[in-house]
Design a protein around this motif. Sequence first.
Motif, PDB file in Angstrom:
ATOM      1  N   ASN A  22       0.837  -1.196   0.000  1.00 18.70           N
ATOM      2  CA  ASN A  22       0.000   0.000   0.000  1.00 18.70           C
ATOM      3  C   ASN A  22       0.878   1.254   0.000  1.00 18.70           C
ATOM      4  O   ASN A  22       2.096   1.189   0.190  1.00 18.70           O
ATOM      5  CB  ASN A  22      -0.958  -0.009   1.197  1.00 18.70           C
ATOM      6  CG  ASN A  22      -0.242  -0.132   2.523  1.00 18.70           C
ATOM      7  OD1 ASN A  22       0.715   0.570   2.793  1.00 18.70           O
ATOM      8  ND2 ASN A  22      -0.709  -1.043   3.375  1.00 18.70           N
ATOM      9  N   GLN A  23       0.233   2.397  -0.207  1.00 18.05           N
ATOM     10  CA  GLN A  23       0.944   3.667  -0.292  1.00 18.05           C
ATOM     11  C   GLN A  23       1.660   4.010   1.016  1.00 18.05           C
ATOM     12  O   GLN A  23       2.769   4.549   1.012  1.00 18.05           O
ATOM     13  CB  GLN A  23      -0.029   4.785  -0.675  1.00 18.05           C
ATOM     14  CG  GLN A  23       0.650   6.118  -0.919  1.00 18.05           C
ATOM     15  CD  GLN A  23       1.607   6.083  -2.094  1.00 18.05           C
ATOM     16  OE1 GLN A  23       1.281   5.567  -3.162  1.00 18.05           O
ATOM     17  NE2 GLN A  23       2.799   6.628  -1.921  1.00 18.05           N
ATOM     18  N   GLU A  24       1.030   3.691   2.127  1.00 15.63           N
ATOM     19  CA  GLU A  24       1.632   3.991   3.430  1.00 15.63           C
ATOM     20  C   GLU A  24       2.976   3.290   3.600  1.00 15.63           C
ATOM     21  O   GLU A  24       3.974   3.909   3.988  1.00 15.63           O
ATOM     22  CB  GLU A  24       0.680   3.583   4.552  1.00 15.63           C
ATOM     23  CG  GLU A  24       1.221   3.883   5.931  1.00 15.63           C
ATOM     24  CD  GLU A  24       0.284   3.453   7.051  1.00 15.63           C
ATOM     25  OE1 GLU A  24       0.731   3.507   8.204  1.00 15.63           O
ATOM     26  OE2 GLU A  24      -0.865   3.059   6.778  1.00 15.63           O
ATOM     27  N   PRO A  45       8.927 -11.293  -0.620  1.00 18.77           N
ATOM     28  CA  PRO A  45       8.587 -10.855  -1.974  1.00 18.77           C
ATOM     29  C   PRO A  45       7.868 -11.939  -2.760  1.00 18.77           C
ATOM     30  O   PRO A  45       8.022 -13.133  -2.499  1.00 18.77           O
ATOM     31  CB  PRO A  45       9.940 -10.533  -2.599  1.00 18.77           C
ATOM     32  CG  PRO A  45      10.941 -11.258  -1.793  1.00 18.77           C
ATOM     33  CD  PRO A  45      10.365 -11.426  -0.424  1.00 18.77           C
ATOM     34  N   THR A  46       7.090 -11.495  -3.735  1.00 17.70           N
ATOM     35  CA  THR A  46       6.400 -12.403  -4.649  1.00 17.70           C
ATOM     36  C   THR A  46       7.391 -13.041  -5.609  1.00 17.70           C
ATOM     37  O   THR A  46       7.272 -14.203  -5.963  1.00 17.70           O
ATOM     38  CB  THR A  46       5.331 -11.625  -5.448  1.00 17.70           C
ATOM     39  OG1 THR A  46       4.492 -10.912  -4.532  1.00 17.70           O
ATOM     40  CG2 THR A  46       4.484 -12.551  -6.284  1.00 17.70           C
ATOM     41  N   ASP A  47       8.397 -12.259  -6.024  1.00 17.45           N
ATOM     42  CA  ASP A  47       9.368 -12.731  -7.015  1.00 17.45           C
ATOM     43  C   ASP A  47      10.688 -11.977  -6.849  1.00 17.45           C
ATOM     44  O   ASP A  47      10.677 -10.783  -6.542  1.00 17.45           O
ATOM     45  CB  ASP A  47       8.812 -12.483  -8.424  1.00 17.45           C
ATOM     46  CG  ASP A  47       9.722 -13.009  -9.504  1.00 17.45           C
ATOM     47  OD1 ASP A  47      10.088 -14.199  -9.451  1.00 17.45           O
ATOM     48  OD2 ASP A  47      10.085 -12.225 -10.401  1.00 17.45           O
ATOM     49  N   GLN A  62       0.143  -7.813 -10.948  1.00 21.52           N
ATOM     50  CA  GLN A  62       0.276  -6.922 -12.098  1.00 21.52           C
ATOM     51  C   GLN A  62      -0.458  -5.596 -11.910  1.00 21.52           C
ATOM     52  O   GLN A  62      -0.065  -4.585 -12.470  1.00 21.52           O
ATOM     53  CB  GLN A  62      -0.224  -7.610 -13.361  1.00 21.52           C
ATOM     54  CG  GLN A  62       0.669  -8.732 -13.807  1.00 21.52           C
ATOM     55  CD  GLN A  62       0.160  -9.394 -15.077  1.00 21.52           C
ATOM     56  OE1 GLN A  62      -0.938  -9.128 -15.541  1.00 21.52           O
ATOM     57  NE2 GLN A  62       0.965 -10.283 -15.634  1.00 21.52           N
ATOM     58  N   LYS A  63      -1.505  -5.575 -11.115  1.00 18.80           N
ATOM     59  CA  LYS A  63      -2.299  -4.355 -10.925  1.00 18.80           C
ATOM     60  C   LYS A  63      -1.734  -3.457  -9.827  1.00 18.80           C
ATOM     61  O   LYS A  63      -1.789  -2.242  -9.915  1.00 18.80           O
ATOM     62  CB  LYS A  63      -3.740  -4.706 -10.588  1.00 18.80           C
ATOM     63  CG  LYS A  63      -4.487  -5.343 -11.725  1.00 18.80           C
ATOM     64  CD  LYS A  63      -5.917  -5.632 -11.331  1.00 18.80           C
ATOM     65  CE  LYS A  63      -6.657  -6.309 -12.458  1.00 18.80           C
ATOM     66  NZ  LYS A  63      -8.037  -6.602 -12.093  1.00 18.80           N
ATOM     67  N   SER A  64      -1.231  -4.053  -8.765  1.00 18.60           N
ATOM     68  CA  SER A  64      -0.750  -3.307  -7.612  1.00 18.60           C
ATOM     69  C   SER A  64       0.543  -3.946  -7.122  1.00 18.60           C
ATOM     70  O   SER A  64       0.528  -5.090  -6.675  1.00 18.60           O
ATOM     71  CB  SER A  64      -1.814  -3.332  -6.504  1.00 18.60           C
ATOM     72  OG  SER A  64      -1.364  -2.672  -5.354  1.00 18.60           O
ATOM     73  N   PHE A  65       1.648  -3.209  -7.244  1.00 13.67           N
ATOM     74  CA  PHE A  65       2.918  -3.814  -6.862  1.00 13.67           C
ATOM     75  C   PHE A  65       3.922  -2.776  -6.389  1.00 13.67           C
ATOM     76  O   PHE A  65       3.785  -1.582  -6.654  1.00 13.67           O
ATOM     77  CB  PHE A  65       3.519  -4.617  -8.012  1.00 13.67           C
ATOM     78  CG  PHE A  65       3.901  -3.781  -9.206  1.00 13.67           C
ATOM     79  CD1 PHE A  65       5.129  -3.140  -9.255  1.00 13.67           C
ATOM     80  CD2 PHE A  65       3.036  -3.636 -10.272  1.00 13.67           C
ATOM     81  CE1 PHE A  65       5.492  -2.373 -10.357  1.00 13.67           C
ATOM     82  CE2 PHE A  65       3.375  -2.873 -11.371  1.00 13.67           C
ATOM     83  CZ  PHE A  65       4.611  -2.242 -11.411  1.00 13.67           C
ATOM     84  N   ILE A  66       4.928  -3.273  -5.691  1.00  7.21           N
ATOM     85  CA  ILE A  66       6.113  -2.511  -5.324  1.00  7.21           C
ATOM     86  C   ILE A  66       7.311  -3.300  -5.847  1.00  7.21           C
ATOM     87  O   ILE A  66       7.407  -4.506  -5.622  1.00  7.21           O
ATOM     88  CB  ILE A  66       6.221  -2.319  -3.795  1.00  7.21           C
ATOM     89  CG1 ILE A  66       5.060  -1.460  -3.283  1.00  7.21           C
ATOM     90  CG2 ILE A  66       7.570  -1.691  -3.431  1.00  7.21           C
ATOM     91  CD1 ILE A  66       4.988  -1.337  -1.771  1.00  7.21           C
ATOM     92  N   SER A  67       8.188  -2.623  -6.554  1.00 10.27           N
ATOM     93  CA  SER A  67       9.378  -3.246  -7.125  1.00 10.27           C
ATOM     94  C   SER A  67      10.604  -2.548  -6.552  1.00 10.27           C
ATOM     95  O   SER A  67      10.662  -1.312  -6.521  1.00 10.27           O
ATOM     96  CB  SER A  67       9.362  -3.111  -8.643  1.00 10.27           C
ATOM     97  OG  SER A  67      10.531  -3.670  -9.200  1.00 10.27           O
ATOM     98  N   GLY A  82      -0.347   1.339  -8.721  1.00 13.24           N
ATOM     99  CA  GLY A  82      -1.662   0.901  -8.281  1.00 13.24           C
ATOM    100  C   GLY A  82      -1.832   0.837  -6.775  1.00 13.24           C
ATOM    101  O   GLY A  82      -2.676   0.091  -6.283  1.00 13.24           O
ATOM    102  N   LEU A  83      -1.043   1.590  -6.033  1.00 19.53           N
ATOM    103  CA  LEU A  83      -1.094   1.543  -4.567  1.00 19.53           C
ATOM    104  C   LEU A  83      -2.209   2.424  -4.055  1.00 19.53           C
ATOM    105  O   LEU A  83      -2.486   3.489  -4.589  1.00 19.53           O
ATOM    106  CB  LEU A  83       0.249   1.996  -3.984  1.00 19.53           C
ATOM    107  CG  LEU A  83       1.465   1.235  -4.488  1.00 19.53           C
ATOM    108  CD1 LEU A  83       2.737   1.876  -3.968  1.00 19.53           C
ATOM    109  CD2 LEU A  83       1.382  -0.219  -4.093  1.00 19.53           C
ATOM    110  N   LYS A  84      -2.843   1.968  -2.982  1.00 15.57           N
ATOM    111  CA  LYS A  84      -3.929   2.739  -2.369  1.00 15.57           C
ATOM    112  C   LYS A  84      -3.573   3.100  -0.965  1.00 15.57           C
ATOM    113  O   LYS A  84      -2.798   2.519  -0.313  1.00 15.57           O
ATOM    114  CB  LYS A  84      -5.208   1.915  -2.366  1.00 15.57           C
ATOM    115  CG  LYS A  84      -5.694   1.647  -3.772  1.00 15.57           C
ATOM    116  CD  LYS A  84      -6.940   0.839  -3.730  1.00 15.57           C
ATOM    117  CE  LYS A  84      -7.358   0.508  -5.140  1.00 15.57           C
ATOM    118  NZ  LYS A  84      -8.521  -0.284  -5.222  1.00 15.57           N
TER     119      LYS A  84
END
Length: 84
Positions: A22-24, A45-47, A62-67, A82-84
């Motif tokens: 999320n954005q926070e 991590p996912t990957d 794919q819609k909401s991620f942090i890299s 896509g962060l909320k």
Amino acid sequence: MSLRRFALLSFCVLLAACSKINQENYSKIKTGMTKAEVESLLGSPTDCSGALGFSSCTWGDQKSFISIQYAGDKVLMFSGQGLK
């Protein structure tokens, strides 16, 4: 709706609402943080992939991620979508 289905649906909704992606949490990431610090904030991590002392890890889908890109054990660059 059966009680079992209702419980499963409720669990899925709660799990989605408790996402650490999320954005926070994104705003808490800083260049120079260690992998351990990032994983304590975001979880596993996912990957991940990497070579020659550099690595890149992604949390989310794919819609909401942090890299995050690492040099050794330290955050070099990071981005999110896509962060909320």
